[in-house]
Structure formats: C-alpha cells, structure tokens
Scaffold this active site. Structure first.
Site, PDB file in Angstrom:
ATOM      1  N   TYR A  50       0.831  -1.198   0.000  1.00  0.00           N
ATOM      2  CA  TYR A  50       0.000   0.000   0.000  1.00  0.00           C
ATOM      3  C   TYR A  50       0.872   1.257   0.000  1.00  0.00           C
ATOM      4  O   TYR A  50       1.741   1.428   0.860  1.00  0.00           O
ATOM      5  CB  TYR A  50      -0.934   0.036   1.208  1.00  0.00           C
ATOM      6  CG  TYR A  50      -1.993  -1.040   1.245  1.00  0.00           C
ATOM      7  CD1 TYR A  50      -2.294  -1.814   0.127  1.00  0.00           C
ATOM      8  CD2 TYR A  50      -2.710  -1.284   2.412  1.00  0.00           C
ATOM      9  CE1 TYR A  50      -3.265  -2.795   0.174  1.00  0.00           C
ATOM     10  CE2 TYR A  50      -3.697  -2.254   2.464  1.00  0.00           C
ATOM     11  CZ  TYR A  50      -3.964  -3.022   1.345  1.00  0.00           C
ATOM     12  OH  TYR A  50      -4.931  -3.997   1.396  1.00  0.00           O
ATOM     13  N   SER A 107      -5.865 -13.872   1.217  1.00  0.00           N
ATOM     14  CA  SER A 107      -6.740 -12.832   0.692  1.00  0.00           C
ATOM     15  C   SER A 107      -7.067 -13.120  -0.763  1.00  0.00           C
ATOM     16  O   SER A 107      -6.160 -13.305  -1.579  1.00  0.00           O
ATOM     17  CB  SER A 107      -6.058 -11.456   0.801  1.00  0.00           C
ATOM     18  OG  SER A 107      -6.865 -10.440   0.231  1.00  0.00           O
ATOM     19  N   SER A 119     -13.946  -3.509   1.152  1.00  0.00           N
ATOM     20  CA  SER A 119     -14.894  -2.839   0.257  1.00  0.00           C
ATOM     21  C   SER A 119     -16.355  -3.133   0.601  1.00  0.00           C
ATOM     22  O   SER A 119     -17.158  -3.418  -0.287  1.00  0.00           O
ATOM     23  CB  SER A 119     -14.613  -3.216  -1.205  1.00  0.00           C
ATOM     24  OG  SER A 119     -15.250  -2.331  -2.090  1.00  0.00           O
ATOM     25  N   ALA A 179     -18.629  -1.037  -1.412  1.00  0.00           N
ATOM     26  CA  ALA A 179     -18.399  -1.085  -2.868  1.00  0.00           C
ATOM     27  C   ALA A 179     -17.719   0.176  -3.364  1.00  0.00           C
ATOM     28  O   ALA A 179     -18.202   0.865  -4.274  1.00  0.00           O
ATOM     29  CB  ALA A 179     -19.709  -1.327  -3.617  1.00  0.00           C
TER      30      ALA A 179
END
Length: 334
Positions: free
Chosen positions: A54, A151, A205, A208
C-alpha cells in the site's frame, strides 16, 4: 463497538476494522491519517489492516507512527505479502525469500515485534504452495506473526493451504475477500469452505468503493475528490459499478436505510456483518467523522424482512458467480 472471534480461533477482533489501502501515504496526509486512527481507537476499533504494498510501503509506516504509544496487547495488527515492493524479480510473490524479507520490512515499518495476522495477499501460481506454507510456519514459530490468513484465494486453494497448515501446526484462520451487497462471489464456494474449516472472513470494500453510499447518481459527474475520480487505484475497481442500473438500484435503498435509522453506508456495512462467517468489515476513511459514522454499523441487526427487500432491489445487479473469485488470482509471471 462489538467484537467477534476470527473464525473459530481464540483471537477476538473488532467487527469494524480500520484499513488504509488507498488512504495513508497516498490520498491522506500523515496528520489526517493519524486523526483517523485516533478516531478509530476512540470508537473502540482495535483491529487495523494494512499491507506492505500500500502506497509503496508508506502506508505501513504511517500506521506504525499513528499507533505509536498504544498498548500493543490492546490492538490487532494485520498486514500482507505478495505484490511487488521493489524492482527485483524476487521482490514479489510468496517465495520463501520474499516472505522472509517482507515480514522483516513490515515489522520495521509498523514499529512492532510481531503482527497478529500475516496474510498472503493473493495466491502465487509460480511458487509451490508447500514452500509458501513452510515459510509461513517459520514466521509463526519465530514469533513474528501469531496467525496466518489469505486474501482473495479460491476455495480449492484455501482447502489445500489449510490442510498443510494443520500438518505444520500453524493457525490459518482467515480469508480477506472483497464482499458487499453488490459483489457476492464468495457466497457460493469460499464461505462454505471457510465455515467447514473454521476460517472467518475479514472483508474489504463493504460499501463497494463508495457506490453503496448513494453519492454517485445517474447522469451526474462524480463528486470532486471521490473514489471514482482517484487516479491512484480507486477509479479502476469502482468502474464496474458506475452503471445506470446499479446507481438507480442503490438509490432505491434510500428509504430502506431511513426506515432502519441508518445512512446508506451504515446499511451496507451492517448488511455485510449479518453473514455469520464474516468476522470483520474493513472500513477506510479520509476524515475522522467517516470512521465514526461507519462504526455505528457495529452491532446492528437487520430484520429478515428488510434483508429480503434489499435482496429484491439488488438481485438484478449483484454479482454472485463464484467463478469470478478467480479474476483476482494473478497470471503466471512471464
């Protein structure tokens, strides 16, 4: 804040987790990022999710600074390994070399001796799974991570990894997938496999990419500074939802949220948390008040009749095909 066990493990985490995927070190300055982290702590969030990739490793550094001085035993730190963190051929993937070098870098940036959860950010088709799991076992046995997760892995790979983890006596306890009322691809295969294996979902998310907040409308330009205008990674993922039929369906949720006394964002997060296999929903923020708002979804119970009405509205536009989980597994390296 409410708290849940991570899968069937003994680890208890906050059901709202704070994540800094597209914010710390990128969209948000360090002072604002620290304010968001403080706001998360103030509302009882104890679980913080990041990754070495990130913001080119800067997100971990910002989070480490923001949490400096906190009682380490009172928080749960999650990070990840897989995506490139340097220019070399071995600066990515799940090889033993990259895992060992990456955990060392993550601990240094986070200013801690261990992470509570170390996650394989994607499945590595170029490294034998045995090599990956043996490296994770060494990370756990050396005390640098307490638990292991994955993930966006397909169900069959999760099953293989879990079987190896049992043999190696390490706790593989979680999966971190994209999951929300519009993107439900894990429901067909991944969630049943994880329920069987005792693994929980830490979902990202849940709103979304902001679409489920209702701020995007048919025929209108996206609000300035919103995720849809972000050229640092946000716009790409959100594009799948910027369709008129999706935007119209989301607007039809407004009266349902009002009826429940929730904002649309809170309704979206609460919807995710109704799934018993979800241990936590990750929320991000660029402003402290966003953290406080999303945290109010903790502990909310949506009536079955309301869930059915949400389903009726979103069913025509929601993606449920379990094969689409595989879209997030990277191809072989050339």
């Amino acid at each position: 804040m409410e708290y849940r066990h991570l899968g069937r493990s003994g680890l208890v985490i906050s059901e709202i987790a704070y994540g800094n995927w597209l914010t710390h070190g990128s969209q948000v300055e360090a002072d604002a990022a620290t304010a968001c982290v403080r706001a998360a702590l103030d509302v009882g969030i104890t679980s913080f999710d990041t990754a070495d990739v990130y913001a080119g490793t800067r997100a971990e550094s910002v989070l480490g600074e923001a949490l400096k001085g906190e009682r380490r035993e009172g928080i749960e730190l999650f990070t990840k390994v897989f995506w490139p963190t340097g220019p070399g051929r071995n600066d990515r993937g799940l090889s033993r070399k990259h895992i060992m070098e990456s955990i060392a870098g993550s601990l240094r940036r986070l200013q801690t001796d261990y992470v509570d959860l170390y996650q394989a950010h994607r499945y590595d088709v170029d490294t034998p799974l045995e090599e990956t799991m043996e490296a994770f076992a060494d990370v756990v046995h050396s005390g640098k991570a307490l638990y292991i997760g994955v993930s966006e892995w397909p169900a069959e790979q999760i099953r293989r990894a879990h079987a190896m983890a049992r043999e190696l006596r390490i706790p593989l306890v979680s999966n971190q997938p994209q999951y929300n009322a519009l993107w439900r691809t894990i429901e067909g295969e991944v969630i049943p496999a994880c329920e069987e294996l005792g693994m929980g979902q830490i979902v990202f998310s849940p709103i979304a990419q902001g679409v489920l907040t209702g701020k995007y409308r048919r025929g209108q330009e996206p609000p300035a500074g919103s995720r849809a205008t972000d050229d640092k990674g946000g716009a790409g993922m959100i594009s799948r939802w910027m369709r008129d039929d999706v935007l119209d369906a989301v607007q039809r949720l407004q009266p349902l949220a009002a009826e429940a006394g929730l904002s649309l964002a809170q309704l979206a997060v609460a919807w995710v948390l109704q799934n018993s296999n979800v241990s936590a929903a990750i929320v991000g923020a660029s402003r402290p008040e966003q953290v406080a708002e999303n945290a109010e979804a903790a502990g909310v119970v949506l009536e079955q009749e309301l869930m059915a009405r949400i389903e009726e509205i979103l069913e025509p536009v929601a993606e449920t095909d379990p094969k689409r989980v595989h879209e997030n597994v990277p191809p072989h390296r050339s």
